[in-house]
Design a protein around this motif. Structure first.
Motif, PDB file in Angstrom:
ATOM      1  N   PRO A  68      25.775  12.028  15.604  1.00 27.80           N
ATOM      2  CA  PRO A  68      24.357  11.701  15.727  1.00 27.80           C
ATOM      3  C   PRO A  68      23.849  10.802  14.609  1.00 27.80           C
ATOM      4  N   TYR A  69      24.678  10.566  13.592  1.00 23.60           N
ATOM      5  CA  TYR A  69      24.182   9.897  12.391  1.00 23.60           C
ATOM      6  C   TYR A  69      23.875   8.412  12.607  1.00 23.60           C
ATOM      7  N   GLY A  70      24.546   7.792  13.563  1.00 29.21           N
ATOM      8  CA  GLY A  70      24.258   6.392  13.834  1.00 29.21           C
ATOM      9  C   GLY A  70      23.393   6.183  15.061  1.00 29.21           C
ATOM     10  N   ALA A  71      22.785   7.268  15.539  1.00 28.05           N
ATOM     11  CA  ALA A  71      22.043   7.195  16.800  1.00 28.05           C
ATOM     12  C   ALA A  71      20.624   6.654  16.643  1.00 28.05           C
ATOM     13  N   PHE A  72      20.109   6.677  15.407  1.00 27.50           N
ATOM     14  CA  PHE A  72      18.718   6.275  15.192  1.00 27.50           C
ATOM     15  C   PHE A  72      18.632   5.217  14.100  1.00 27.50           C
ATOM     16  N   ASN A  73      17.661   4.328  14.243  1.00 28.20           N
ATOM     17  CA  ASN A  73      17.428   3.280  13.252  1.00 28.20           C
ATOM     18  C   ASN A  73      16.852   3.915  11.986  1.00 28.20           C
ATOM     19  N   PRO A  74      17.536   3.794  10.858  1.00 26.16           N
ATOM     20  CA  PRO A  74      17.049   4.452   9.634  1.00 26.16           C
ATOM     21  C   PRO A  74      15.734   3.902   9.116  1.00 26.16           C
ATOM     22  N   ARG A  75      15.318   2.722   9.608  1.00 20.53           N
ATOM     23  CA  ARG A  75      14.072   2.115   9.135  1.00 20.53           C
ATOM     24  C   ARG A  75      12.860   2.576   9.931  1.00 20.53           C
ATOM     25  N   GLY A 100       9.984   9.467  15.797  1.00 22.30           N
ATOM     26  CA  GLY A 100       9.009   9.320  16.881  1.00 22.30           C
ATOM     27  C   GLY A 100       8.917   7.890  17.368  1.00 22.30           C
ATOM     28  N   ALA A 101       8.938   6.932  16.431  1.00 22.46           N
ATOM     29  CA  ALA A 101       8.880   5.523  16.822  1.00 22.46           C
ATOM     30  C   ALA A 101      10.096   5.149  17.653  1.00 22.46           C
ATOM     31  N   GLY A 102      11.267   5.643  17.260  1.00 20.74           N
ATOM     32  CA  GLY A 102      12.476   5.345  18.016  1.00 20.74           C
ATOM     33  C   GLY A 102      12.444   5.924  19.412  1.00 20.74           C
ATOM     34  N   LEU A 103      11.983   7.160  19.537  1.00 17.35           N
ATOM     35  CA  LEU A 103      11.921   7.796  20.852  1.00 17.35           C
ATOM     36  C   LEU A 103      10.869   7.137  21.737  1.00 17.35           C
ATOM     37  N   ASN A 104       9.748   6.753  21.151  1.00 11.84           N
ATOM     38  CA  ASN A 104       8.716   6.079  21.935  1.00 11.84           C
ATOM     39  C   ASN A 104       9.172   4.698  22.403  1.00 11.84           C
ATOM     40  N   GLU A 105       9.980   4.038  21.592  1.00 13.30           N
ATOM     41  CA  GLU A 105      10.532   2.742  22.000  1.00 13.30           C
ATOM     42  C   GLU A 105      11.455   2.910  23.208  1.00 13.30           C
ATOM     43  N   ALA A 131      11.205   5.342  25.427  1.00 13.30           N
ATOM     44  CA  ALA A 131      10.319   5.646  26.558  1.00 13.30           C
ATOM     45  C   ALA A 131       9.689   4.372  27.124  1.00 13.30           C
ATOM     46  N   LYS A 132       9.285   3.486  26.242  1.00 14.47           N
ATOM     47  CA  LYS A 132       8.696   2.209  26.679  1.00 14.47           C
ATOM     48  C   LYS A 132       9.721   1.380  27.447  1.00 14.47           C
ATOM     49  N   PHE A 133      10.956   1.380  26.953  1.00  9.90           N
ATOM     50  CA  PHE A 133      12.027   0.632  27.611  1.00  9.90           C
ATOM     51  C   PHE A 133      12.214   1.099  29.048  1.00  9.90           C
ATOM     52  N   TYR A 134      12.066   2.401  29.279  1.00 10.28           N
ATOM     53  CA  TYR A 134      12.248   2.948  30.622  1.00 10.28           C
ATOM     54  C   TYR A 134      10.957   2.980  31.434  1.00 10.28           C
ATOM     55  N   GLY A 135       9.917   2.319  30.963  1.00  7.16           N
ATOM     56  CA  GLY A 135       8.721   2.119  31.772  1.00  7.16           C
ATOM     57  C   GLY A 135       7.665   3.195  31.676  1.00  7.16           C
ATOM     58  N   LEU A 136       7.764   4.103  30.715  1.00 10.73           N
ATOM     59  CA  LEU A 136       6.744   5.131  30.556  1.00 10.73           C
ATOM     60  C   LEU A 136       5.574   4.565  29.753  1.00 10.73           C
ATOM     61  N   ASN A 137       4.350   4.835  30.218  1.00 11.49           N
ATOM     62  CA  ASN A 137       3.197   4.418  29.430  1.00 11.49           C
ATOM     63  C   ASN A 137       2.972   5.410  28.291  1.00 11.49           C
ATOM     64  N   ARG A 138       1.958   5.163  27.485  1.00 10.01           N
ATOM     65  CA  ARG A 138       1.757   5.976  26.280  1.00 10.01           C
ATOM     66  C   ARG A 138       1.545   7.453  26.612  1.00 10.01           C
ATOM     67  N   ASP A 139       0.714   7.723  27.607  1.00 14.73           N
ATOM     68  CA  ASP A 139       0.430   9.119  27.965  1.00 14.73           C
ATOM     69  C   ASP A 139       1.663   9.803  28.550  1.00 14.73           C
ATOM     70  N   GLU A 140       2.393   9.075  29.401  1.00 16.78           N
ATOM     71  CA  GLU A 140       3.615   9.640  29.999  1.00 16.78           C
ATOM     72  C   GLU A 140       4.655   9.929  28.925  1.00 16.78           C
ATOM     73  N   ALA A 141       4.782   9.001  27.960  1.00 15.70           N
ATOM     74  CA  ALA A 141       5.742   9.192  26.883  1.00 15.70           C
ATOM     75  C   ALA A 141       5.374  10.401  26.032  1.00 15.70           C
ATOM     76  N   LYS A 142       4.089  10.538  25.733  1.00 11.75           N
ATOM     77  CA  LYS A 142       3.638  11.679  24.914  1.00 11.75           C
ATOM     78  C   LYS A 142       3.945  13.004  25.612  1.00 11.75           C
ATOM     79  N   GLU A 143       3.668  13.069  26.916  1.00  8.95           N
ATOM     80  CA  GLU A 143       3.912  14.294  27.672  1.00  8.95           C
ATOM     81  C   GLU A 143       5.406  14.594  27.771  1.00  8.95           C
ATOM     82  N   ARG A 144       6.202  13.552  28.028  1.00  6.44           N
ATOM     83  CA  ARG A 144       7.647  13.744  28.168  1.00  6.44           C
ATOM     84  C   ARG A 144       8.275  14.188  26.842  1.00  6.44           C
ATOM     85  N   TYR A 201      11.956  10.414   8.961  1.00  4.66           N
ATOM     86  CA  TYR A 201      13.013   9.412   9.115  1.00  4.66           C
ATOM     87  C   TYR A 201      14.356  10.123   9.309  1.00  4.66           C
ATOM     88  N   PRO A 202      15.325   9.464   9.933  1.00  3.21           N
ATOM     89  CA  PRO A 202      16.602  10.122  10.240  1.00  3.21           C
ATOM     90  C   PRO A 202      17.283  10.781   9.048  1.00  3.21           C
TER      91      PRO A 202
END
Length: 209
Positions: A101-108, A112-117, A119-132, A150-151
């Motif tokens: 898992p250590y290389g799975a997330f951008n250390p910068r 939350g920012a990584g997971l929301n990105e 969600a956005k890539f898969y077409g979820l809007n802000r509210d859908e992403a928050k709920e998911r 941060y990771p």
């Protein structure tokens, strides 16, 4: 009493995967004539020694690696013969969790920012992403406050839980977990496997371990 009908989600027939070497006319035969059937909602474990081809098979099944020979059918469609453009809509339906898992997330970026990105890539809007994400954090038994971290502030076990959550954002029908606990301490391995089992039932997805 009527027989229960099981729906085939993924079927591999005669899969071969060869890797070319620097020597002419020689190749490493990683997979040889592999057949596999996975039903919707089923958990199937692959067992074998290190280097036997489990990871290669997982990557080949979801087209991260091209098969040398053979065919893979997913949700009734032969994905082996598809062009990338045809396969793109199906890609979100199959996800993978990797060993480390250590290389799975951008250390910068915060987690939350990584997971929301994602969600956005898969077409979820802000509210859908928050709920998911809220649902997924409850699945993996982690406080949402940790998404502001941060990771490098989290343990390997926590990062692997979040890697599982990220793979589930798009609600895949198939999750391939490539030895997801091999890089973790023994004390947390059972926790991760139990979480995967609980999520599999809640999401009614197939899991290949």
């Amino acid at each position: 009493m009527s027989e229960v009908k099981h729906e085939v989600l993924l079927q591999a027939k005669g899969i071969y995967k060869n890797f070319e070497t620097s020597k002419k006319d020689q190749a490493v035969h990683a997979l040889t004539n592999v057949d596999l059937t996975l039903y919707r909602g089923e958990t199937l474990a692959l067992v074998g020694e290190s280097g036997c081809g489990k990871s290669t098979l997982g990557r080949t099944l979801i087209r991260m690696l091209p098969a040398t020979r053979g065919s893979v059918t997913f949700e009734g469609q032969n994905i082996t013969a598809m062009k990338d453009k045809e396969f793109a809509p199906l890609r979100r339906r199959m996800q993978m969790v990797f060993q480390s898992p250590y290389g799975a997330f951008n250390p910068r970026h915060t987690l939350g920012a990584g997971l929301n990105e994602t969600a956005k890539f898969y077409g979820l809007n802000r509210d859908e992403a928050k709920e998911r994400l809220s649902t997924l954090m409850s699945y993996i038994k982690m406080d949402e406050e940790l998404l502001s971290h941060y990771p490098d502030e989290l343990s390997g076990g926590q990062l692997q839980r979040l890697a599982i959550a990220r793979a589930l954002i798009a609600r895949p029908a198939l999750l391939i977990a490539d030895e997801p606990v091999s890089a973790l301490d023994v004390s947390v391995q059972a926790q991760i496997l139990n979480i995967l089992a609980e999520i599999q039932k809640k999401e009614n997805m197939a899991v290949l371990l």
